[in-house]
Design a protein around this motif. Structure first.
Motif, mmCIF file in Angstrom:
data_model
loop_
_atom_site.group_PDB
_atom_site.id
_atom_site.type_symbol
_atom_site.label_atom_id
_atom_site.label_comp_id
_atom_site.label_asym_id
_atom_site.label_seq_id
_atom_site.Cartn_x
_atom_site.Cartn_y
_atom_site.Cartn_z
ATOM 1 N N TYR A 162 -0.675 11.191 3.291
ATOM 2 C CA TYR A 162 -1.462 11.558 4.513
ATOM 3 C C TYR A 162 -0.946 13.023 4.903
ATOM 4 O O TYR A 162 0.019 13.318 4.341
ATOM 5 C CB TYR A 162 -1.102 10.583 5.690
ATOM 6 N N ARG A 202 -6.260 11.177 4.890
ATOM 7 C CA ARG A 202 -5.411 10.291 4.011
ATOM 8 C C ARG A 202 -5.909 10.225 2.607
ATOM 9 O O ARG A 202 -7.169 10.355 2.558
ATOM 10 C CB ARG A 202 -5.330 8.955 4.829
ATOM 11 N N ARG A 203 -5.256 9.793 1.814
ATOM 12 C CA ARG A 203 -5.728 9.467 0.451
ATOM 13 C C ARG A 203 -4.853 8.055 -0.196
ATOM 14 O O ARG A 203 -3.769 8.493 -0.218
ATOM 15 C CB ARG A 203 -5.576 10.631 -0.487
ATOM 16 N N VAL A 204 -5.469 7.312 -0.364
ATOM 17 C CA VAL A 204 -5.056 5.845 -0.764
ATOM 18 C C VAL A 204 -4.455 6.132 -2.238
ATOM 19 O O VAL A 204 -5.297 6.495 -3.058
ATOM 20 C CB VAL A 204 -5.860 4.644 -0.714
ATOM 21 N N ARG A 230 -4.533 8.505 9.735
ATOM 22 C CA ARG A 230 -5.884 7.736 9.604
ATOM 23 C C ARG A 230 -7.076 9.077 9.272
ATOM 24 O O ARG A 230 -7.713 8.911 8.419
ATOM 25 C CB ARG A 230 -6.316 6.813 10.700
ATOM 26 N N SER A 246 0.775 -1.262 -0.056
ATOM 27 C CA SER A 246 0.038 0.011 0.054
ATOM 28 C C SER A 246 0.979 1.245 -0.091
ATOM 29 O O SER A 246 1.988 1.190 0.563
ATOM 30 C CB SER A 246 -0.857 0.089 1.297
ATOM 31 N N PRO A 270 -4.768 -1.473 -0.650
ATOM 32 C CA PRO A 270 -5.750 -1.432 0.416
ATOM 33 C C PRO A 270 -5.515 -0.188 1.427
ATOM 34 O O PRO A 270 -4.326 0.328 1.427
ATOM 35 C CB PRO A 270 -5.803 -2.760 1.178
ATOM 36 N N ASP A 271 -6.522 0.354 1.930
ATOM 37 C CA ASP A 271 -6.516 1.198 2.974
ATOM 38 C C ASP A 271 -6.125 0.816 4.255
ATOM 39 O O ASP A 271 -7.017 0.417 5.150
ATOM 40 C CB ASP A 271 -8.026 2.003 2.925
ATOM 41 N N GLY A 273 -7.308 2.569 7.609
ATOM 42 C CA GLY A 273 -8.869 2.578 7.948
ATOM 43 C C GLY A 273 -9.185 1.369 8.826
ATOM 44 O O GLY A 273 -10.100 1.307 9.373
ATOM 45 N N GLU A 274 -8.211 0.353 8.895
ATOM 46 C CA GLU A 274 -8.304 -0.924 9.479
ATOM 47 C C GLU A 274 -8.046 -0.879 11.059
ATOM 48 O O GLU A 274 -8.265 -1.667 11.573
ATOM 49 C CB GLU A 274 -7.957 -2.027 8.830
ATOM 50 N N ILE A 318 0.260 5.349 0.715
ATOM 51 C CA ILE A 318 -0.994 6.401 1.263
ATOM 52 C C ILE A 318 -0.243 7.503 1.193
ATOM 53 O O ILE A 318 0.537 7.729 2.196
ATOM 54 C CB ILE A 318 -1.355 5.795 2.561
#
Length: 239
Positions: free
Chosen positions: A26, A99-101, A96, A22, A105-106, A109-110, A24
């Protein structure tokens, strides 16, 4: 910057292959709160595993990214991201929140953030930055330019911590620094005027409108309100 992001992601995919999970963006750029020449394009890169070979593979694409004036990305393994929220609750929450992926996957966010760990780190970071601010004021106090720069830069750091303060009070923080600062002042019941003035200095470069007396006066008001924020966080653990 879209073509820069796309090119950088392509370089990362070429460098890391299937090990790349991933990418991201941020921070302020992802939040729409970017200030040219002050804000950064912050990137998180998540790999399945990280060894010296993986970091060496990143050298060429990261070097080109840095040549554009961007900070070196922060590298995590997927496992570290999932297991580090108790140690870095504020950093994780900040990433979190805005953010912009760019790829994959994000993962942010998990992540679940503990309110207890968030409050403890918030108070620690606030007190540490207050001590640092007092020290930095001593050499900066004789120059309007240095003092306004100190206030503008430090409030950006405090505003990031204010997001955690709002979460301590059970409030979902807004996205931009200005909204976060205003909501924090309203929630705690303090005077947000000094913060607003400093944010305007940061945004519009209004240092020239202050003389030495008014700049030092503003700093004094700023310091008082920061101390009130810390007192409020300290009281929250006793409620």
């Amino acid at each position: 910057m879209k073509h820069h992001f796309d090119a950088f992601v392509d370089d990362l995919r070429s460098s890391h292959g299937s090990n790349l999970v991933s990418v991201i963006l941020y921070g302020s750029a992802a939040a729409g709160d970017f200030v040219p020449r002050r804000s950064d394009y912050n990137i998180l890169v998540a790999l399945n595993s990280i060894g010296p070979d993986d970091l060496r593979k990143a050298h060429a694409c990261v070097r080109e990214w840095a040549k554009l004036g961007n900070p070196i990305p922060v590298y995590f393994t997927v496992s570290e991201l999932k297991n580090g929220a108790d140690v870095f609750p504020i950093e994780y929450d900040q990433m979190r929140q805005a953010r912009r992926v760019l790829f994959g996957p994000d993962l942010l966010g998990e992540i679940e953030i503990s309110e207890k760990f968030l409050r403890l780190q918030a108070e620690y970071e606030l007190r540490s930055k207050l001590l640092q601010l007092r020290r930095q004021y001593i050499p900066a106090s004789s120059s309007v330019e240095k003092l306004t720069a100190l206030m503008a830069d430090s409030l950006s750091s405090f505003a990031a911590l204010f997001r955690a303060v709002l979460r301590v009070y059970g409030i979902e923080p807004p996205v931009t620094k200005r909204e976060v600062v205003a909501m924090t002042a309203q929630t705690i019941g303090i005077d947000g005027t000094p913060f607003e003035k400093i944010l305007n200095i940061r945004k519009d470069n209004l240092a020239y409108e202050l003389d030495e007396g008014s700049a030092n006066g503003l700093f004094g008001e700023y310091l008082i309100e920061i101390e009130k924020v810390i007192d409020a966080v300290d009281r929250s653990k006793k409620d």
